[in-house]
Design a protein around this motif. Sequence first.
Motif, PDB file in Angstrom:
ATOM      1  N   ARG A  70      28.910  25.296  22.085  1.00  0.00           N
ATOM      2  CA  ARG A  70      29.180  25.964  23.672  1.00  0.00           C
ATOM      3  C   ARG A  70      28.023  26.386  25.086  1.00  0.00           C
ATOM      4  O   ARG A  70      27.799  26.249  25.592  1.00  0.00           O
ATOM      5  CB  ARG A  70      30.258  26.405  23.780  1.00  0.00           C
ATOM      6  CG  ARG A  70      30.797  26.606  24.851  1.00  0.00           C
ATOM      7  CD  ARG A  70      32.255  28.086  25.109  1.00  0.00           C
ATOM      8  NE  ARG A  70      33.064  28.182  26.056  1.00  0.00           N
ATOM      9  CZ  ARG A  70      33.689  27.550  26.442  1.00  0.00           C
ATOM     10  NH1 ARG A  70      34.098  27.021  25.598  1.00  0.00           N
ATOM     11  NH2 ARG A  70      33.790  28.461  28.175  1.00  0.00           N
ATOM     12  N   ASN A  73      25.215  23.285  25.198  1.00  0.00           N
ATOM     13  CA  ASN A  73      26.737  22.604  26.532  1.00  0.00           C
ATOM     14  C   ASN A  73      26.267  23.190  27.846  1.00  0.00           C
ATOM     15  O   ASN A  73      26.149  22.125  29.179  1.00  0.00           O
ATOM     16  CB  ASN A  73      28.012  21.755  26.567  1.00  0.00           C
ATOM     17  CG  ASN A  73      27.634  20.964  24.907  1.00  0.00           C
ATOM     18  OD1 ASN A  73      26.922  20.404  24.422  1.00  0.00           O
ATOM     19  ND2 ASN A  73      29.324  21.247  24.460  1.00  0.00           N
ATOM     20  N   ASP A  74      26.261  24.651  28.485  1.00  0.00           N
ATOM     21  CA  ASP A  74      26.434  25.341  29.100  1.00  0.00           C
ATOM     22  C   ASP A  74      24.633  25.545  29.889  1.00  0.00           C
ATOM     23  O   ASP A  74      24.603  26.403  31.125  1.00  0.00           O
ATOM     24  CB  ASP A  74      27.028  26.853  29.297  1.00  0.00           C
ATOM     25  CG  ASP A  74      28.803  26.265  28.756  1.00  0.00           C
ATOM     26  OD1 ASP A  74      29.219  25.328  29.362  1.00  0.00           O
ATOM     27  OD2 ASP A  74      29.342  27.560  28.335  1.00  0.00           O
ATOM     28  N   ARG A  75      24.306  25.034  29.430  1.00  0.00           N
ATOM     29  CA  ARG A  75      22.895  25.096  29.398  1.00  0.00           C
ATOM     30  C   ARG A  75      22.957  27.131  29.517  1.00  0.00           C
ATOM     31  O   ARG A  75      21.640  27.168  30.059  1.00  0.00           O
ATOM     32  CB  ARG A  75      21.999  24.789  30.612  1.00  0.00           C
ATOM     33  CG  ARG A  75      22.417  23.156  29.944  1.00  0.00           C
ATOM     34  CD  ARG A  75      21.625  22.735  29.672  1.00  0.00           C
ATOM     35  NE  ARG A  75      21.451  21.168  30.015  1.00  0.00           N
ATOM     36  CZ  ARG A  75      21.749  20.815  28.664  1.00  0.00           C
ATOM     37  NH1 ARG A  75      21.976  21.470  27.481  1.00  0.00           N
ATOM     38  NH2 ARG A  75      21.319  19.305  28.154  1.00  0.00           N
ATOM     39  N   ASN A  76      23.387  27.742  28.803  1.00  0.00           N
ATOM     40  CA  ASN A  76      22.826  28.923  28.490  1.00  0.00           C
ATOM     41  C   ASN A  76      21.867  29.252  27.624  1.00  0.00           C
ATOM     42  O   ASN A  76      22.480  29.811  26.300  1.00  0.00           O
ATOM     43  CB  ASN A  76      23.757  29.920  28.508  1.00  0.00           C
ATOM     44  CG  ASN A  76      23.966  31.137  28.612  1.00  0.00           C
ATOM     45  OD1 ASN A  76      23.273  31.616  28.634  1.00  0.00           O
ATOM     46  ND2 ASN A  76      25.180  31.845  28.153  1.00  0.00           N
ATOM     47  N   ASN A 143      26.103  13.458  26.750  1.00  0.00           N
ATOM     48  CA  ASN A 143      25.697  15.063  26.283  1.00  0.00           C
ATOM     49  C   ASN A 143      25.731  14.198  24.931  1.00  0.00           C
ATOM     50  O   ASN A 143      24.365  14.298  23.630  1.00  0.00           O
ATOM     51  CB  ASN A 143      27.723  15.017  25.117  1.00  0.00           C
ATOM     52  CG  ASN A 143      28.004  15.957  26.219  1.00  0.00           C
ATOM     53  OD1 ASN A 143      27.057  17.011  26.633  1.00  0.00           O
ATOM     54  ND2 ASN A 143      29.842  16.164  26.284  1.00  0.00           N
TER      55      ASN A 143
END
Length: 186
Positions: A70, A73-76, A143
């Motif tokens: 997660r 995918n959020d580039r966090n 992805n």
Amino acid sequence: MLKELIRDYSVIHIAGEEYRVCFSLNALLCLEMMYKPLSEILAVSFLEWSTEDVLQLTRAALCDLPENSRAVNDRNFEAVRPFLYELGQRIRPEDIPALSMELIEAISASMPEPDNNTEQTEGKGDEGDLRALCVDVIGIPENEFWRSNQKELGYRIDKYRKVKGFASDEDEEDPEIIVKMYDDLN
């Protein structure tokens, strides 16, 4: 062979635990955004890497663990676990040389084989070109593109080129014979 389609993972050890890693594009992006590009780290021999280099590479390698999907995918990338501090607590100074060796092996395993064909290597563009070719032209989902490593993408590109008739496998000894038919009845 079918086994060529299976992703190869490398193993690194942290505090007696074993982790299967693959330096995907997600991992390289994490490294670039949180620390510095892989090319700068590889400009120095792995024997001379600083402790921070090893910790940052280890954290980036762990990006593709399921628990980090997660955040990635959020580039966090700040949320990727374990945090740098936690890694620093778990990795002992005497473990750094062995971990450095495991990391360089994992990086090498994720990169394509060197290509002796200078035309192909000189013609390669930047990362934007790679993404455009893989996602826009070949049709690899976004992805999946980011979860892949350079070696896997190179394999897919080579197979795409072969199927489309742009290139043949390097290991083919005899090139395909093209028969042209001419109308000699005139």
